[in-house]
Design a protein around this motif. Sequence first.
Motif, PDB file in Angstrom:
ATOM      1  N   GLY A 117       0.890  -1.264   0.075  1.00 29.98           N
ATOM      2  CA  GLY A 117      -0.048  -0.190  -0.188  1.00 29.98           C
ATOM      3  C   GLY A 117       0.821   1.137  -0.112  1.00 29.98           C
ATOM      4  N   HIS A 118       0.237   2.312   0.102  1.00 27.04           N
ATOM      5  CA  HIS A 118       0.907   3.756   0.263  1.00 27.04           C
ATOM      6  C   HIS A 118       1.276   4.405   1.758  1.00 27.04           C
ATOM      7  CE1 HIS A 118       0.764   4.294  -4.116  1.00 27.04           C
ATOM      8  NE2 HIS A 118      -0.556   3.542  -4.141  1.00 27.04           N
ATOM      9  N   ASP A 119       0.769   3.352   2.743  1.00 27.69           N
ATOM     10  CA  ASP A 119       0.908   4.064   4.023  1.00 27.69           C
ATOM     11  C   ASP A 119       2.376   4.178   4.141  1.00 27.69           C
ATOM     12  OD1 ASP A 119      -1.816   4.362   4.333  1.00 27.69           O
ATOM     13  OD2 ASP A 119      -2.132   2.219   5.106  1.00 27.69           O
ATOM     14  N   PRO A 120       2.952   5.265   5.058  1.00 29.43           N
ATOM     15  CA  PRO A 120       4.279   5.442   5.338  1.00 29.43           C
ATOM     16  C   PRO A 120       4.732   4.304   6.302  1.00 29.43           C
ATOM     17  CG  PRO A 120       3.144   7.546   5.344  1.00 29.43           C
ATOM     18  CD  PRO A 120       1.978   6.485   5.214  1.00 29.43           C
ATOM     19  N   GLN A 121       5.867   3.803   6.207  1.00 30.66           N
ATOM     20  CA  GLN A 121       6.558   2.809   7.446  1.00 30.66           C
ATOM     21  C   GLN A 121       7.720   3.496   7.694  1.00 30.66           C
ATOM     22  OE1 GLN A 121       5.046   0.094   7.926  1.00 30.66           O
ATOM     23  NE2 GLN A 121       3.479  -0.109   6.370  1.00 30.66           N
ATOM     24  N   THR A 122       8.171   2.974   8.990  1.00 28.22           N
ATOM     25  CA  THR A 122       9.291   3.454   9.601  1.00 28.22           C
ATOM     26  C   THR A 122      10.298   2.265   9.834  1.00 28.22           C
ATOM     27  OG1 THR A 122       8.330   3.371  11.960  1.00 28.22           O
ATOM     28  CG2 THR A 122       8.243   5.465  10.656  1.00 28.22           C
ATOM     29  N   ILE A 123      11.667   2.782   9.959  1.00 29.39           N
ATOM     30  CA  ILE A 123      12.605   1.985  10.224  1.00 29.39           C
ATOM     31  C   ILE A 123      13.072   2.231  11.459  1.00 29.39           C
ATOM     32  CG2 ILE A 123      15.079   1.034   9.655  1.00 29.39           C
ATOM     33  CD1 ILE A 123      14.635   1.733   6.607  1.00 29.39           C
ATOM     34  N   GLU A 124      12.882   1.413  12.328  1.00 34.32           N
ATOM     35  CA  GLU A 124      13.291   1.865  13.858  1.00 34.32           C
ATOM     36  C   GLU A 124      14.684   1.961  14.132  1.00 34.32           C
ATOM     37  OE1 GLU A 124      10.734   2.546  15.900  1.00 34.32           O
ATOM     38  OE2 GLU A 124       9.161   1.815  14.708  1.00 34.32           O
ATOM     39  N   ILE A 125      14.885   3.189  14.687  1.00 38.79           N
ATOM     40  CA  ILE A 125      16.571   3.449  15.051  1.00 38.79           C
ATOM     41  C   ILE A 125      16.376   3.947  16.642  1.00 38.79           C
ATOM     42  CG2 ILE A 125      17.302   3.723  12.756  1.00 38.79           C
ATOM     43  CD1 ILE A 125      17.221   6.488  13.196  1.00 38.79           C
ATOM     44  N   VAL A 215       8.310   5.106   2.169  1.00 31.67           N
ATOM     45  CA  VAL A 215       6.922   5.104   1.083  1.00 31.67           C
ATOM     46  C   VAL A 215       7.308   4.540  -0.331  1.00 31.67           C
ATOM     47  CG1 VAL A 215       6.045   7.219   2.289  1.00 31.67           C
ATOM     48  CG2 VAL A 215       7.627   7.389   0.361  1.00 31.67           C
ATOM     49  N   PRO A 216       6.210   4.297  -1.021  1.00 30.82           N
ATOM     50  CA  PRO A 216       6.900   3.626  -2.437  1.00 30.82           C
ATOM     51  C   PRO A 216       7.628   4.467  -3.319  1.00 30.82           C
ATOM     52  CG  PRO A 216       4.708   3.067  -1.866  1.00 30.82           C
ATOM     53  CD  PRO A 216       5.147   4.211  -0.896  1.00 30.82           C
ATOM     54  N   GLU A 217       7.572   6.237  -2.913  1.00 27.27           N
ATOM     55  CA  GLU A 217       8.195   6.942  -3.847  1.00 27.27           C
ATOM     56  C   GLU A 217       9.613   7.334  -3.097  1.00 27.27           C
ATOM     57  OE1 GLU A 217       5.107   7.572  -2.653  1.00 27.27           O
ATOM     58  OE2 GLU A 217       4.170   6.890  -4.670  1.00 27.27           O
ATOM     59  N   LEU A 218      10.020   6.608  -2.005  1.00 30.57           N
ATOM     60  CA  LEU A 218      11.372   6.825  -1.497  1.00 30.57           C
ATOM     61  C   LEU A 218      12.411   7.024  -2.478  1.00 30.57           C
ATOM     62  CD1 LEU A 218      12.582   5.572   1.924  1.00 30.57           C
ATOM     63  CD2 LEU A 218      14.043   5.134  -0.303  1.00 30.57           C
ATOM     64  N   GLY A 219      12.590   6.219  -3.186  1.00 29.69           N
ATOM     65  CA  GLY A 219      13.882   5.926  -4.026  1.00 29.69           C
ATOM     66  C   GLY A 219      13.692   7.079  -5.171  1.00 29.69           C
ATOM     67  N   TRP A 220      12.581   7.341  -5.739  1.00 32.36           N
ATOM     68  CA  TRP A 220      12.406   8.630  -6.740  1.00 32.36           C
ATOM     69  C   TRP A 220      12.993   9.847  -6.229  1.00 32.36           C
ATOM     70  CZ3 TRP A 220      11.731   9.553 -11.563  1.00 32.36           C
ATOM     71  CH2 TRP A 220      11.252  10.544 -11.958  1.00 32.36           C
TER      72      TRP A 220
END
Length: 291
Positions: A117-125, A215-220
């Motif tokens: 999906g398009h919901d933002p995710q987080t990498i826990e640090i 998000v799916p557009e991160l790399g862009w």
Amino acid sequence: MTFISLLNYSLNGLVEGLLIALPALALTLVMGVARFANAATGDYMTVSAYGAVAAQKAIAASASAAMLGALAIGIAVSVLAGWLVFRLLRGRPFVTSLVASIGVALLTRSVLTYFVGHDPQTIEIPLMRAWNYWGIRILPTDIAVAAIALLAMALVFGILYLTPLGREMRAVADNPDLARASGIRANRVWITLWVIVGVLCAFGGVLYGAKAVVVPELGWELLIPAFAAMVAGGVGNPVGAVLAGVLLGVIQELSVPFVGPSYKIAMSFLVLLIVLLFRPRGLFGVSVSTR
């Protein structure tokens, strides 16, 4: 802008520049060895970042698990696309592989969004307070990101310049026909190239995801500056791509007080335009022929 503000923006730009340098180096290696611009590089980063998120959810939010998950996914996607798509297009015109890479990028992003999906995710640090020295703010997270990015690039340069396999890759990049006549095995070089691209994209994706959100557009968001860094540094010049990426990151951050964060990416196009107008080979450029 005060001197302290200028220094803070410059430090932020150095970190961002190292993140730009990772995909820029990947693009440069593909351009040098495979002779095309891989538009799917940004989506390899995105998939890697989601691999890090999935690994953390599966193994107790471990940072090392996130990196291992990103590396596994990034290398797998890069090698798979390289072997099943780009290997079959070797020797074709530049534009053929470029269009194919756009197709790989769109397919990768579509499959990814279908499942996550398009919901933002987080990498826990771990959250740590910024260090403040006379107004100069230094985030421990930024130091870790910069150190890991430098380590990843040092590993790649070590392979390129200190190993027989790296010499074979450089020989193919310099003169593919002569390398083939010398008995260099093209398939081994090909797989090594895509493994290295996967490693760089994995590190870039997970480090950028750790600083922002996934998000799916991160790399862009990093692909366009990475393309600009590849050209500005001199197409086919790995060291130039890294230096141009760092320089571009600093320029983008220094432009924020004037154009705002939403438009700083326009600085990539401006730098690219200036370089193409006045130094077409790039700031550190060498001439590279295309097939």
